[in-house]
Design a protein around this motif. Structure first.
Motif, mmCIF file in Angstrom:
data_model
loop_
_atom_site.group_PDB
_atom_site.id
_atom_site.type_symbol
_atom_site.label_atom_id
_atom_site.label_comp_id
_atom_site.label_asym_id
_atom_site.label_seq_id
_atom_site.Cartn_x
_atom_site.Cartn_y
_atom_site.Cartn_z
ATOM 1 N N ALA B 65 43.902 54.213 39.028
ATOM 2 C CA ALA B 65 42.998 53.537 38.089
ATOM 3 C C ALA B 65 43.330 53.948 36.658
ATOM 4 O O ALA B 65 43.255 55.129 36.301
ATOM 5 N N ILE B 66 43.721 52.954 35.875
ATOM 6 C CA ILE B 66 43.933 53.163 34.432
ATOM 7 C C ILE B 66 43.024 52.123 33.787
ATOM 8 O O ILE B 66 43.469 51.092 33.301
ATOM 9 N N ASN B 67 41.759 52.387 33.883
ATOM 10 C CA ASN B 67 40.793 51.306 33.705
ATOM 11 C C ASN B 67 39.797 51.499 32.570
ATOM 12 O O ASN B 67 38.675 51.017 32.619
ATOM 13 N N THR B 68 40.227 52.251 31.563
ATOM 14 C CA THR B 68 39.457 52.231 30.322
ATOM 15 C C THR B 68 40.194 51.313 29.336
ATOM 16 O O THR B 68 41.256 50.776 29.656
ATOM 17 N N PHE B 69 39.650 51.172 28.143
ATOM 18 C CA PHE B 69 40.194 50.199 27.199
ATOM 19 C C PHE B 69 40.944 50.920 26.082
ATOM 20 O O PHE B 69 40.341 51.725 25.361
ATOM 21 N N LEU B 95 43.591 48.013 36.654
ATOM 22 C CA LEU B 95 43.531 47.893 35.193
ATOM 23 C C LEU B 95 42.343 47.045 34.765
ATOM 24 O O LEU B 95 41.879 46.168 35.508
ATOM 25 N N ALA B 96 41.877 47.289 33.540
ATOM 26 C CA ALA B 96 40.737 46.535 33.019
ATOM 27 C C ALA B 96 41.091 45.743 31.768
ATOM 28 O O ALA B 96 40.564 44.656 31.540
ATOM 29 N N ASP B 97 41.980 46.270 30.965
ATOM 30 C CA ASP B 97 42.262 45.673 29.660
ATOM 31 C C ASP B 97 43.379 44.628 29.767
ATOM 32 O O ASP B 97 44.429 44.896 30.367
ATOM 33 N N ILE B 98 43.169 43.462 29.161
ATOM 34 C CA ILE B 98 44.173 42.402 29.317
ATOM 35 C C ILE B 98 45.466 42.734 28.581
ATOM 36 O O ILE B 98 46.546 42.322 28.998
ATOM 37 N N GLY B 99 45.361 43.507 27.509
ATOM 38 C CA GLY B 99 46.579 43.924 26.814
ATOM 39 C C GLY B 99 47.425 44.819 27.708
ATOM 40 O O GLY B 99 48.654 44.695 27.765
ATOM 41 N N LEU B 100 46.761 45.704 28.419
ATOM 42 C CA LEU B 100 47.483 46.611 29.308
ATOM 43 C C LEU B 100 48.015 45.860 30.530
ATOM 44 O O LEU B 100 49.092 46.168 31.042
ATOM 45 N N MET B 101 47.251 44.885 30.992
ATOM 46 C CA MET B 101 47.756 44.062 32.095
ATOM 47 C C MET B 101 49.011 43.314 31.655
ATOM 48 O O MET B 101 49.988 43.206 32.411
ATOM 49 N N ASP B 102 48.990 42.809 30.440
ATOM 50 C CA ASP B 102 50.154 42.090 29.921
ATOM 51 C C ASP B 102 51.354 43.031 29.837
ATOM 52 O O ASP B 102 52.470 42.668 30.242
ATOM 53 N N TYR B 103 51.105 44.223 29.320
ATOM 54 C CA TYR B 103 52.184 45.210 29.227
ATOM 55 C C TYR B 103 52.765 45.487 30.610
ATOM 56 O O TYR B 103 53.979 45.515 30.810
ATOM 57 N N ALA B 173 26.576 44.516 32.051
ATOM 58 C CA ALA B 173 27.822 43.923 32.515
ATOM 59 C C ALA B 173 28.881 45.021 32.496
ATOM 60 O O ALA B 173 28.978 45.796 31.547
ATOM 61 N N GLU B 174 29.646 45.095 33.559
ATOM 62 C CA GLU B 174 30.640 46.157 33.659
ATOM 63 C C GLU B 174 31.577 46.113 32.456
ATOM 64 O O GLU B 174 32.030 45.051 32.037
ATOM 65 N N GLY B 175 31.847 47.256 31.925
ATOM 66 C CA GLY B 175 32.805 47.338 30.839
ATOM 67 C C GLY B 175 32.264 46.931 29.493
ATOM 68 O O GLY B 175 32.985 46.917 28.510
ATOM 69 N N ARG B 176 30.996 46.604 29.441
ATOM 70 C CA ARG B 176 30.451 46.128 28.155
ATOM 71 C C ARG B 176 29.180 46.863 27.780
ATOM 72 O O ARG B 176 28.289 46.297 27.158
ATOM 73 N N CYS B 177 29.069 48.093 28.199
ATOM 74 C CA CYS B 177 27.865 48.860 27.927
ATOM 75 C C CYS B 177 28.101 49.774 26.728
ATOM 76 O O CYS B 177 29.098 50.469 26.648
ATOM 77 N N SER B 178 27.151 49.760 25.813
ATOM 78 C CA SER B 178 27.265 50.617 24.635
ATOM 79 C C SER B 178 26.195 51.694 24.608
ATOM 80 O O SER B 178 26.084 52.433 23.642
ATOM 81 N N LEU B 179 25.389 51.768 25.669
ATOM 82 C CA LEU B 179 24.281 52.720 25.664
ATOM 83 C C LEU B 179 24.779 54.157 25.529
ATOM 84 O O LEU B 179 24.302 54.916 24.685
ATOM 85 N N SER B 180 25.724 54.517 26.379
ATOM 86 C CA SER B 180 26.210 55.887 26.362
ATOM 87 C C SER B 180 26.863 56.203 25.013
ATOM 88 O O SER B 180 26.692 57.293 24.462
#
Lengths: 179, 333
Positions: B65-69, B95-103, B173-180
Motif C-alpha cells: 500500500a502506497i496510498n497516501t497523496f 495506490l490512491a493518487d492518480i498522479g502516482l497511478m500514472d507514474y 468520504a474516504e481520502g477526503r477528510c480534513s478533521l484530523s
C-alpha cells in the motif's frame, strides 16, 4: 500452521495484597541488577526494537505493576533499568497494570488496546512513545522464560522449564501466534 | 476460490499471517507513503524484500500500500516507494493518487495496480476510469457502502472489487477528510495517520478518564465504562440540534464478525490473533461470513458476467472471492 493459541481467558491473577506488603521491605538493588541484565540481553538480541522505537528510543518509561510495592524506570537506548519505590515525575510515559498483565503484554499474549479500553491498563504521558514501544515489542516476539534463563549459563535448561511453568500458570500456556 | 488477504504491520505479523494460511498480505513502508503510518509499525526496504521473498516461498502474495497523496514538494518520496516496491517484487501496488497511478502505469507497465480505498472510487464510472486509464486490476470500495450498494457496484465494475467488512468506519468520504488535519495538523491522506497518537492525551481523574486529541476533548468515560481511543470522528458530540455518540453503524456494514466471536479491533495485526484464539483454524469464520454474503445481496452469480471477483475486506483483513467457477458448475448454470 501454528497451533491455536491458548490465550488467557478472563482476568489474570493479581498478587495478593498481603504478599505485596511482605515484599515491601525487600532491598531493590539485587532485583535491579537482575532486571538490568535481562533488559540488556533483550536489547542485544533484538536490535530491531531500536529501529521500531525510532525517535522514541531515548524515551523514559515508568512501569508500575499495580500489585507490587515497587516500580521500574526503563530506557531503551542505552538499555537501562532502575527499580524504584515511587515513579519520578520526569518521565515521558507511565504504564500501570497488574504484574501478570504487564508480563502478558510483554509476551504478546494479550491485546494492549483491549486491556487499556477495559481499564486494566492505564497509560499516561507520551502515547505515541508507548505505541511505538508496544509495536516494537510485538515484532520482537519476546519469550521471557527463554530470555531470562539464558542469563543462567549451565542452569539455563532447567531454569527455562521452571520459568515456563511459572509463566504458564500465571498468564497462560502458549504465546500468541499472531501479532 | 477464496483469497484471504491479511494486513501485516511488522515482519513478524507477515510471517504469522502466512503461517496461518493467508493467501496474501498487505503492508506498507515505514513512512508517510502508507496510510497506516503508526509509530513502530511497517516495513523498511530490506524488511519488505525479505517479507516478499518469504511470502513467495509459501505461494502467498504481498500487496504494498502506497496510498497516501504525494505532496507537491516531495513527489519523489512516493515515486521512490513505487520503484522500491516493484523492485522488491511486490505482487500488486495499492495506490490512491492518480498522479502516482500514472507514474506507475508508465514506468512499470507490467506492475499489477489496485485502487486503494483512499481513492474513494464509489461508482462504476469512477472504477472504469481507473481501469481504462491506468489498467487497474482491482478496486477497494469505500467503507461507507452498504451491502446492496456493494452488490450493485460489483455487478457493473470493470475489475475485481474488494470491500471492507470489519473495520473502523470513516464518516467522511474516504481520502477526503480534513478533521484530523484540522485538529492535529496531520491527516490520513497526507501523513498516513488519523488522530495521531502524538496528539493523544488521557487524563485520569476520580470521575474517570478523559481522552483528548490535539487539545480537544473527544470523550469522557466513567470509571467502570469501557474506554476508547480518541479518534476524532468517533467521540461524543453535542451541537445546538442534538448530542450523541458517533460510532460504527453495524447495519451499514457487512460486519458479521462479532457474531462469530471476533473482536472489533482497528489494530493493524490483531485479527488473526482473535481468529485463532477463538479456535477456528483455516479462516473458517471468514468463509462463514462469505456464505452469509452469498445469502444476501451479493451472490456470486449476480456479481458479474464472467470475470468478476468479489473481495471482502474483513476490517484489518481482506477476503477475496474469485468468481467461483466451482459454484457455477455445482449450480449447473
Amino acid at each position: 500452521m501454528n497451533a491455536p493459541s491458548v490465550a488467557p481467558s478472563g482476568p489474570l491473577p493479581v498478587i495478593p495484597p498481603l504478599v505485596a506488603v511482605a515484599m515491601r521491605p525487600l532491598p531493590l538493588l539485587p532485583l535491579q541488577r537482575v532486571l538490568s541484565g535481562f533488559l540488556q540481553r533483550i536489547c542485544q538480541r533484538n536490535p530491531a526494537i531500536f529501529d521500531r522505537l525510532g525517535e522514541h528510543s531515548r524515551a523514559r518509561f515508568g512501569i508500575r505493576p499495580t500489585d507490587l510495592p515497587f516500580a521500574f524506570v526503563v530506557e531503551a537506548a542505552p538499555p537501562h533499568l532502575t527499580v524504584v519505590r515511587d515513579l519520578p515525575r520526569d518521565l515521558d510515559a507511565r504504564i500501570s497494570a497488574s504484574l501478570a498483565n504487564l508480563l502478558a503484554l510483554l509476551e504478546g499474549k494479550v491485546d494492549g488496546d483491549a486491556l487499556m479500553f477495559s481499564r486494566e491498563l492505564v497509560i499516561e504521558g507520551d502515547i505515541e512513545a508507548v505505541l511505538a514501544l508496544r509495536n516494537a515489542i510485538d515484532d520482537a516476539q519476546l519469550d521471557l522464560a527463554a530470555e531470562l534463563s539464558s542469563l543462567l549459563g549451565p542452569l539455563a535448561g532447567p531454569a527455562r522449564r521452571a520459568l515456563e511453568a511459572a509463566r504458564d500458570s500465571l498468564i497462560g500456556g502458549s504465546r500468541r501466534p499472531f501479532k | 476460490m477464496m483469497e484471504l488477504i491479511c494486513p501485516a504491520g511488522t515482519p513478524a505479523a507477515l510471517k504469522s499471517a502466512i503461517d496461518a494460511g493467508a493467501e496474501a498480505v498487505y503492508c506498507g513502508f515505514n513512512d508517510e507513503t502508507n496510510a497506516r503510518n503508526f509509530p513502530g509499525l511497517n516495513f523498511s526496504r530490506d524488511e519488505l524484500r525479505r517479507g516478499i521473498a518469504l511470502a513467495h516461498r509459501s505461494d502467498a502474495k504481498v500487496l504494498v500500500a502506497i496510498n497516501t497523496f504525494p505532496r507537491a514538494s516531495r513527489v519523489e518520496l512516493w515515486q521512490r516507494a513505487v520503484d522500491d516496491a516493484v523492485s522488491a517484487d511486490a505482487d500488486a501496488l495499492i495506490l490512491a493518487d492518480i498522479g502516482l497511478m500514472d507514474y506507475t502505469a508508465r514506468r512499470h507497465p507490467n506492475q499489477r495496480l489496485h485502487v486503494s480505498v483512499q481513492a474513494a472510487a464509489a461508482n462504476p464510472d469512477a472504477i472504469a476510469f481507473y481501469v481504462e486509464t491506468f489498467g487497474a486490476r482491482r478496486v477497494v470500495l469505500p467503507r461507507v457502502l452498504s451491502v446492496p450498494e456493494i452488490a450493485e457496484i460489483s455487478r457493473e465494475a470493470a475489475c475485481e472489487t474488494e470491500v471492507f467488512v470489519f473495520g473502523g468506519l470513516c464518516v467522511m468520504a474516504e481520502g477526503r477528510c480534513s478533521l484530523s488535519s484540522y485538529a492535529t495538523g496531520k491527516s490520513p491522506n497526507m501523513q498516513g495517520v488519523c488522530s495521531p497518537a502524538s496528539h493523544v492525551a488521557y487524563e485520569q481523574t476520580p470521575q474517570g478518564t478523559t481522552s483528548r486529541l490535539g487539545g480537544f476533548t473527544i470523550n469522557r468515560f466513567e470509571p467502570s465504562e469501557p474506554a476508547g481511543y480518541p479518534t476524532l470522528c468517533k467521540g461524543r458530540f453535542s451541537t445546538e440540534q442534538a448530542k450523541g455518540l458517533a460510532e460504527r453503524q453495524p447495519e451499514q456494514r457487512v460486519a458479521f464478525l462479532d457474531r462469530g466471536g471476533l473482536q472489533n479491533s482497528s489494530k493493524f495485526c490483531e485479527w488473526p490473533y482473535a481468529l485463532t484464539r477463538s479456535g477456528r483454524p483455516n479462516f473458517a469464520a471468514e468463509r462463514a461470513i462469505l456464505s452469509e454474503l452469498r445469502g444476501m445481496e451479493v451472490r456470486p452469480e449476480s456479481i458479474d458476467r464472467g470475470r468478476a471477483r468479489l473481495s471482502v475486506n474483513l476490517g484489518a483483513r481482506l477476503l477475496s472471492l474469485t468468481r467461483p467457477e466451482a459454484d457455477r458448475r455445482r449450480s449447473g448454470s
